[in-house]
Each structure stands twice: as structure tokens, then as C-alpha cells.
Design a protein around this motif. Structure first.
Motif: not given
Length: 253
Positions: A71-92, A99-102
Motif C-alpha cells: 500500500l505504501g509503495a502504491s502511494k509513490i508509484g512503485e507498486f510494481d517494484q514492490a511486487q517484484q521484491l515480494v515475489g523474490q521472498i522464498i524463505g529466510l 527484500n523484506a527490509c527494503k
């Protein structure tokens, strides 16, 4: 927009706090793991990363676990970039934690406003920070196995907001306890205990029926690996009435 935490900063509590931290029962958990004393990103980002990675590791979908970040990323037009970071989270692994920190860096856009945003590309946790986060997530998962199961996480308070407190979101509910996670290197403060009480009162007025069964307030700190709990029945009706009316803004008789 005024959040629960912002409202707490605006008001003066009675001496010692509406709920004194020393009233909480303390349990020390021990896993014989030691954390590095140094981290190279802010404690706030570390706390959010631990929170969201714990939710993800416990089975919450990535999009739900990092909902506020998206939601925060969408407010600055970076939703797609944030989604890419989410997609690369596969464990610890290191990449997932980085990516979680970013992603956590986007939260400020939603919680406080885009004027406070700093480019998430600059967030680069070092090896000590990555190790600390991994340990704290694993501690949190162990905590959940002992005190869970989790019945609700990442909840907001639809139906419970007021003209004074218009935002705020909680961490976890188990069958009878409202939990908040803190990663401070110090014990809870009266700001933390008031936050929990506000969540309880707002939750009971919200659309979420689960709050009707809450009998305890709890804080878990995976940095200290300490659990703090308080029976709701021990909180005086005067305190609940005062917080409801003068802090949150409900009209009470």
C-alpha cells in the motif's frame, strides 16, 4: 490521519502509565542464541521485517504479509517494484530477508506520509543484521508454537476508529490473547502497554468478532526473547473508560 501510535505521543498518561509495565507477568524464553549488538539499518525497519517475515513463515501469503508495504509503495508509484521484491521472498535466505527490509521501507508512505520516504534501494542490511533478523524470526515461530495458534494477524479496526484515532493496525490474535511484537533492546514502556489497551478497546468496537474472546494482553520481544502478559480482568473500569473517552474519543456515559 492520526494513528494509534501518533495519538499516544500526543497525550499525557497518568504517573506510571494507564497500565504500568511492571503489572505484566514476564516469562524468559531461552534458545542459547546470541544476537550481534550492531545492526546497520534502523530498529524500526528491523522490527517490521521480523514481523512480516514471521507472518509469511507462519503461512500468511506474501501479499498479505507485506500488505502495508505494498500500500505504501502504491502511494509513490512503485507498486510494481514492490511486487517484484515480494515475489523474490522464498524463505529466510539472505536475499529474502534483504527484500523484506527494503519492502518495510515503503511502510512509512502509508503510515506517516510520502514526505518521510527514503529510497528503499539504499537499504542494504549487512551480514550481522541479516543473521539477527533470521534468529528473531525463528524465535518468533517458536513462540507461536507455544502460545498459538494464531487466529488473526495484520488486522485493522474497521468500525472501531474515531474522529480522533483514524488509523492503526495490530499484530496477532490467539484464541484468548491480543499480541503485539516489539524488537526493542529494552523492556516494554507505558506507551507499549497503552497501545495494546487501545487495540483491545478499538477491537471490541470493530467488526472483528474475535476480540470478544480476548482475556489477556501480551507483548513478545524476540530480541530479548521475553514474553509479557496481563489479564484483562485486572484492568480497572476507570482506566478503560478514561482511555475510551479521552484518548480514543468514544462517547461514553
Amino acid at each position: 490521519m492520526t494513528s494509534v501510535t501518533q495519538r499516544i505521543k500526543e497525550i499525557s498518561q497518568p504517573r506510571g502509565g494507564y497500565i504500568k509495565p511492571k503489572e505484566f507477568k514476564v516469562e524468559v524464553l531461552n534458545d542459547n542464541a546470541e544476537l550481534s549488538p550492531e545492526e546497520n539499518i534502523s530498529a524500526g525497519l528491523v522490527g517490521l521485517a521480523v514481523d512480516y517475515l514471521t507472518r509469511y513463515s507462519a503461512g500468511t501469503s506474501p501479499d498479505d504479509a507485506f500488505k502495508i508495504s505494498l500500500l505504501g509503495a502504491s502511494k509513490i508509484g512503485e507498486f510494481d517494484q514492490a511486487q517484484q521484491l515480494v515475489g523474490q521472498i522464498i524463505g529466510l535466505d539472505d536475499t529474502s530477508i534483504t527484500n523484506a527490509c527494503k519492502l518495510s521501507g515503503y511502510d512509512v508512505c502509508f503510515r506517516a506520509g510520502v514526505m518521510w520516504y527514503k529510497p528503499v534501494q539504499e537499504i542494504a542490511p549487512d551480514s550481522a543484521t541479516l543473521s539477527n533478523i533470521r534468529t528473531m524470526v525463528n524465535r518468533s515461530l517458536t513462540f507461536m508454537k507455544k502460545y498459538g495458534p494464531i487466529v488473526k494477524d495484520g488486522f485493522t479496526f474497521e468500525g472501531g476508529y474515531t474522529q480522533i484515532v483514524t488509523a492503526g493496525d495490530g499484530d496477532f490474535l490467539t484464541s484468548d490473547t491480543l499480541w503485539d511484537f516489539k524488537v526493542s533492546n529494552k523492556p516494554p514502556t507505558n506507551a507499549h502497554t497503552l497501545q495494546l489497551l487501545m487495540y483491545l478497546i478499538m477491537g471490541q468496537r470493530s467488526v472483528h468478532k474475535e476480540f470478544r474472546d480476548i482475556k489477556k494482553l501480551g507483548l513478545y520481544n524476540p530480541r530479548l526473547n521475553h514474553v509479557y502478559t496481563l489479564d484483562v480482568s485486572s484492568i480497572s473500569s476507570d482506566v478503560i473508560r478514561d482511555v475510551s473517552s479521552n484518548v480514543i474519543g468514544y462517547k461514553t456515559n
